[in-house]
Design a protein around this motif. Structure first.
Motif, PDB file in Angstrom:
ATOM      1  N   ILE A  79       0.851  -1.190   0.000  1.00  0.00           N
ATOM      2  CA  ILE A  79       0.000   0.000   0.000  1.00  0.00           C
ATOM      3  C   ILE A  79       0.883   1.235   0.000  1.00  0.00           C
ATOM      4  N   ASN A  80       1.937   1.183   0.822  1.00  0.00           N
ATOM      5  CA  ASN A  80       2.960   2.232   0.882  1.00  0.00           C
ATOM      6  C   ASN A  80       4.311   1.561   0.776  1.00  0.00           C
ATOM      7  N   GLU A  81       5.342   2.352   0.595  1.00  0.00           N
ATOM      8  CA  GLU A  81       6.687   1.789   0.574  1.00  0.00           C
ATOM      9  C   GLU A  81       7.565   2.531   1.575  1.00  0.00           C
ATOM     10  N   PRO A  82       8.543   1.833   2.133  1.00  0.00           N
ATOM     11  CA  PRO A  82       9.405   2.479   3.119  1.00  0.00           C
ATOM     12  C   PRO A  82      10.310   3.530   2.486  1.00  0.00           C
ATOM     13  N   SER A  83      10.633   4.535   3.269  1.00  0.00           N
ATOM     14  CA  SER A  83      11.561   5.569   2.813  1.00  0.00           C
ATOM     15  C   SER A  83      12.972   4.988   2.741  1.00  0.00           C
ATOM     16  N   ILE A  84      13.878   5.729   2.151  1.00  0.00           N
ATOM     17  CA  ILE A  84      15.275   5.313   2.084  1.00  0.00           C
ATOM     18  C   ILE A  84      15.821   5.114   3.502  1.00  0.00           C
ATOM     19  N   GLU A  85      15.487   6.015   4.403  1.00  0.00           N
ATOM     20  CA  GLU A  85      15.958   5.890   5.789  1.00  0.00           C
ATOM     21  C   GLU A  85      15.447   4.601   6.423  1.00  0.00           C
ATOM     22  N   MET A  86      14.190   4.262   6.162  1.00  0.00           N
ATOM     23  CA  MET A  86      13.637   3.028   6.725  1.00  0.00           C
ATOM     24  C   MET A  86      14.270   1.801   6.075  1.00  0.00           C
ATOM     25  N   LEU A  87      14.563   1.869   4.781  1.00  0.00           N
ATOM     26  CA  LEU A  87      15.245   0.753   4.115  1.00  0.00           C
ATOM     27  C   LEU A  87      16.606   0.503   4.760  1.00  0.00           C
ATOM     28  N   LYS A  88      17.309   1.581   5.099  1.00  0.00           N
ATOM     29  CA  LYS A  88      18.611   1.447   5.757  1.00  0.00           C
ATOM     30  C   LYS A  88      18.462   0.758   7.110  1.00  0.00           C
ATOM     31  N   LYS A  89      17.415   1.107   7.851  1.00  0.00           N
ATOM     32  CA  LYS A  89      17.174   0.479   9.149  1.00  0.00           C
ATOM     33  C   LYS A  89      16.761  -0.984   8.989  1.00  0.00           C
TER      34      LYS A  89
END
Length: 82
Positions: free
Chosen positions: A58-68
């Motif tokens: 539905i949504n996608e994670p931000s770059i910062e969240m991908l890093k985490k």
């Protein structure tokens, strides 16, 4: 011989495809670690609904969240989005 017409993906379509891969991969990684959506959400300081939305494309994670996520799952960002 029949001609095959290739379709160019729009940015939105490409984004949906990438989100689907990321959502499926993050769900699989989370389950392999025997984590609930709530447990992952707590580690990322987000709501459980956020994890649900990522995993259901539905949504996608931000770059910062991908890093985490890559740190939590011990995989590369490339592996998450492929």
């Amino acid at each position: 011989m029949r001609k095959v017409e290739l379709k160019t993906l729009s940015e939105a379509e490409l984004s949906r495809i990438l989100a689907a891969s990321c959502g499926d991969n993050s769900r699989q990684c989370r389950k392999e670690l025997h984590m609930t959506q709530e447990e992952l959400a707590q580690q990322l300081f987000v709501a459980q609904q956020t994890i649900h939305k990522w995993e259901n494309n539905i949504n996608e994670p931000s770059i910062e969240m991908l890093k985490k996520l890559k740190v939590i799952f011990s995989i590369s960002v490339d592996a998450l989005i492929q």
